[in-house]
Design a protein around this motif. Structure first.
Motif, PDB file in Angstrom:
ATOM      1  N   GLY A  81       0.489  -1.303  -0.071  1.00  0.00           N
ATOM      2  CA  GLY A  81      -0.096   0.136  -0.091  1.00  0.00           C
ATOM      3  C   GLY A  81       0.772   1.202  -0.193  1.00  0.00           C
ATOM      4  N   TYR A  82       0.049   2.204  -0.079  1.00  0.00           N
ATOM      5  CA  TYR A  82       0.320   3.561   0.410  1.00  0.00           C
ATOM      6  C   TYR A  82       1.237   4.511   0.704  1.00  0.00           C
ATOM      7  CZ  TYR A  82       1.593   8.922  -2.039  1.00  0.00           C
ATOM      8  OH  TYR A  82       1.832   9.857  -2.428  1.00  0.00           O
ATOM      9  N   SER A  83       0.947   3.461   1.746  1.00  0.00           N
ATOM     10  CA  SER A  83       1.790   4.364   3.628  1.00  0.00           C
ATOM     11  C   SER A  83       3.229   3.818   3.567  1.00  0.00           C
ATOM     12  CB  SER A  83       0.882   3.636   4.552  1.00  0.00           C
ATOM     13  OG  SER A  83       0.477   2.184   4.722  1.00  0.00           O
ATOM     14  N   SER A  84       2.962   2.439   3.545  1.00  0.00           N
ATOM     15  CA  SER A  84       4.415   1.793   3.292  1.00  0.00           C
ATOM     16  C   SER A  84       5.909   2.239   2.557  1.00  0.00           C
ATOM     17  CB  SER A  84       4.398   0.322   3.064  1.00  0.00           C
ATOM     18  OG  SER A  84       5.113  -0.517   2.960  1.00  0.00           O
ATOM     19  N   MET A  85       5.089   2.009   1.152  1.00  0.00           N
ATOM     20  CA  MET A  85       5.642   2.771   0.466  1.00  0.00           C
ATOM     21  C   MET A  85       6.199   4.273   0.509  1.00  0.00           C
ATOM     22  SD  MET A  85       6.221   5.503  -2.411  1.00  0.00           S
ATOM     23  CE  MET A  85       4.224   5.819  -2.137  1.00  0.00           C
ATOM     24  N   VAL A  86       5.889   5.094   1.222  1.00  0.00           N
ATOM     25  CA  VAL A  86       5.851   6.240   1.550  1.00  0.00           C
ATOM     26  C   VAL A  86       6.778   6.431   2.691  1.00  0.00           C
ATOM     27  CG1 VAL A  86       5.589   8.108   2.850  1.00  0.00           C
ATOM     28  CG2 VAL A  86       4.010   7.569   1.638  1.00  0.00           C
ATOM     29  N   LEU A  87       6.722   5.559   3.826  1.00  0.00           N
ATOM     30  CA  LEU A  87       8.207   5.425   4.514  1.00  0.00           C
ATOM     31  C   LEU A  87       8.932   4.707   4.262  1.00  0.00           C
ATOM     32  CD1 LEU A  87       9.276   4.713   7.688  1.00  0.00           C
ATOM     33  CD2 LEU A  87       8.384   2.124   7.648  1.00  0.00           C
ATOM     34  N   ARG A  88       9.066   3.791   2.817  1.00  0.00           N
ATOM     35  CA  ARG A  88      10.775   2.907   2.232  1.00  0.00           C
ATOM     36  C   ARG A  88      11.161   4.279   1.116  1.00  0.00           C
ATOM     37  NH1 ARG A  88      10.957  -2.935   1.676  1.00  0.00           N
ATOM     38  NH2 ARG A  88       8.900  -3.384   3.063  1.00  0.00           N
TER      39      ARG A  88
END
Length: 472
Positions: A81-88
């Motif tokens: 999802g988008y939130s995990s992508m932002v963190l990475r």
């Protein structure tokens, strides 16, 4: 076609297009950061020549693109999802990217990339990339981008193919429409997937917008009098709907070779498993150069690790084992000791287990950070190992696995490595079944290995090290 093949390695076009777009955005961010830095610092002498300017832009873009790959950002976008992508993305840009650019700036003498340019460039890049990915997710239905595939066959081979696809269904670029039984073969797939045999194959593939037909019957010779639909499949091919066999389809979409579908003749006549003297020389030169550089940079960490192991559990600091290498030849591998000295009291090889009680306090840390593997740089310098290749296994396990798993010894046709394709694709192996699953990825590497693939594996291994994946 939603993929291309570079140096025998399959790359899916959606990932490639997204990477190219973001590479352009990173270049734009670097260009804008240079001008913004001039304004903020009131300097008129940054990047005085166009060649130097574009060299800096290219360097900045490539480094941050590699950091994106190393943290598995694109896979996280689809799977987590988008939130995990932002963190990475934040980790890859602000931590890895900034550090890598800072080191490169020092090596280059600080003339190509000013520190202010690095700061503003990383900041602008983060904003541009996150906005572009948000628009991509809002405007594009990823399900609509997937190619619609029909499987000819509904028996055990078709079921095996579906089982292979299921864990990666969010990542592969295909959607299985259904399975068409071949003759009177026993149906093994879910009944909801079974489709009637088309009376007009061309009309069927057009009406269902089929992109590919995967041929996977249990038996191509129709013993019940049926006829393999060769002419029909050729007609489909002539109107732009190609066919592929189950083994090649699995290799292309999943990056592995399913040994349950594999036959020796396919290995012999395929376009892989080739010897290249030029490539071997280039890889050896690369291994020597990189191993030498790592020794120069990491010797303080090796010294501290040795001291920590000694203080925690005394001697010996190093641990050695015999491993099976190229063409089945045994060699001695070296590690910093991470287990108790009596880890194998009876002298028998024992599989490492999750949360293994034999691991010491310091051993758990150096395993998670991969510091215990650093002495293997000696094996690389000596030529017994490479940086990339199948992980070498103990001869005791090799003898047992070779009897239980078909084609197991094929993985020894290339030099073993510090990191490998199987380590990226499959968690730590601690059983015969794990070894069987990992072998499928090792065979893919053995068949398709290239310099490009080695670079991709090394870049993506950064995520494995930082997140401590696959450690027992």
């Amino acid at each position: 076609m939603s993929y291309i093949r570079l140096n025998k390695h399959y790359i899916h076009l959606p990932y490639l297009f997204l990477g190219i777009i973001e590479l352009g955005l990173l270049a734009l961010a670097a260009w804008f950061a240079e001008r913004w830095h001039k304004v903020m610092s009131e300097s008129a002498s940054q990047w005085v020549s166009a060649p130097e300017q574009w060299t800096s832009v290219a360097l900045f873009s490539v480094v941050l693109s590699c950091c994106t790959l190393s943290m598995g950002v694109y896979i996280a976008l689809v799977r987590e999802g988008y939130s995990s992508m932002v963190l990475r993305t934040l980790v890859s840009f602000f931590l890895l990217g900034s550090l890598a650019l800072f080191v490169l700036n020092m090596v280059l003498g600080g003339e190509l990339l000013a520190q202010g340019v690095i700061f503003w460039g990383v900041l602008f890049s983060t904003v541009l990339v996150l906005i572009s990915r948000w628009f991509f997710m809002m405007l594009v239905d990823t399900a609509e981008l997937k190619r619609r595939v029909v499987i000819y066959g509904a028996g055990q081979r078709a079921q095996t193919l579906l089982e292979n696809l299921e864990p990666e269904k969010d990542l592969v670029g295909v959607q299985v429409v259904g399975c068409i039984p071949s003759g009177s073969e026993p149906v093994a797939v879910d009944q909801s997937l079974v489709l009637p045999t088309p009376s007009d194959w061309v009309r069927f593939v057009k009406s269902q917008t089929i992109s590919e037909i995967v041929v996977a019957p249990d038996e191509r010779r129709q013993r019940d009098g049926g006829v393999f639909p060769l002419d029909e499949l050729i007609d489909c091919k002539l109107v732009g709907v190609p066919t592929s066999d189950a083994l090649g389809f699995c290799e292309r979409e999943l990056g592995k070779i399913d040994i349950t579908l594999l036959k020796p003749g396919w290995m012999l006549f395929s376009d892989g498993f080739k010897y290249s003297k030029r490539r071997n020389i280039a890889k050896r030169v690369f291994d020597l150069g990189l191993a030498g550089l790592f020794v120069l940079l990491l010797w303080p960490f090796m010294l501290l690790t040795a001291l920590a192991v000694f203080l925690d559990g005394g001697r010996p600091v190093f641990y050695h084992q015999d491993r099976t290498g190229l063409n089945g030849k045994s060699f001695r591998i070296y590690k910093f000791r991470s287990m108790r000295q009596d880890a194998e009291k009876e002298g028998k090889a024992v599989w490492a287990q999750k949360n293994d009680a034999r691991v010491t306090r310091v051993g758990a840390f150096i395993r998670n950070t991969r510091l215990d593997e650093l002495p293997q740089l000696y094996n690389v310098l000596k030529g017994e190992m490479s940086f990339v290749g199948p992980r070498p296994e103990r001869p005791e396990f090799v003898a047992d696995l070779g009897e239980q798993i078909p084609f197991y010894h094929t993985r020894h046709k290339v030099k073993p490595g510090l990191m490998g394709w199987a380590q990226l694709k499959y968690p730590y192996g601690a059983s015969v079944e794990d070894a069987r699953n990992k072998l499928q990825y090792d065979l893919y590497y053995t068949k398709n290995h290239s310099f490009l693939m080695d670079m991709l594996i090394m870049i993506q291994t950064v995520e494995i090290v930082l997140l401590g994946k696959g450690v027992h």
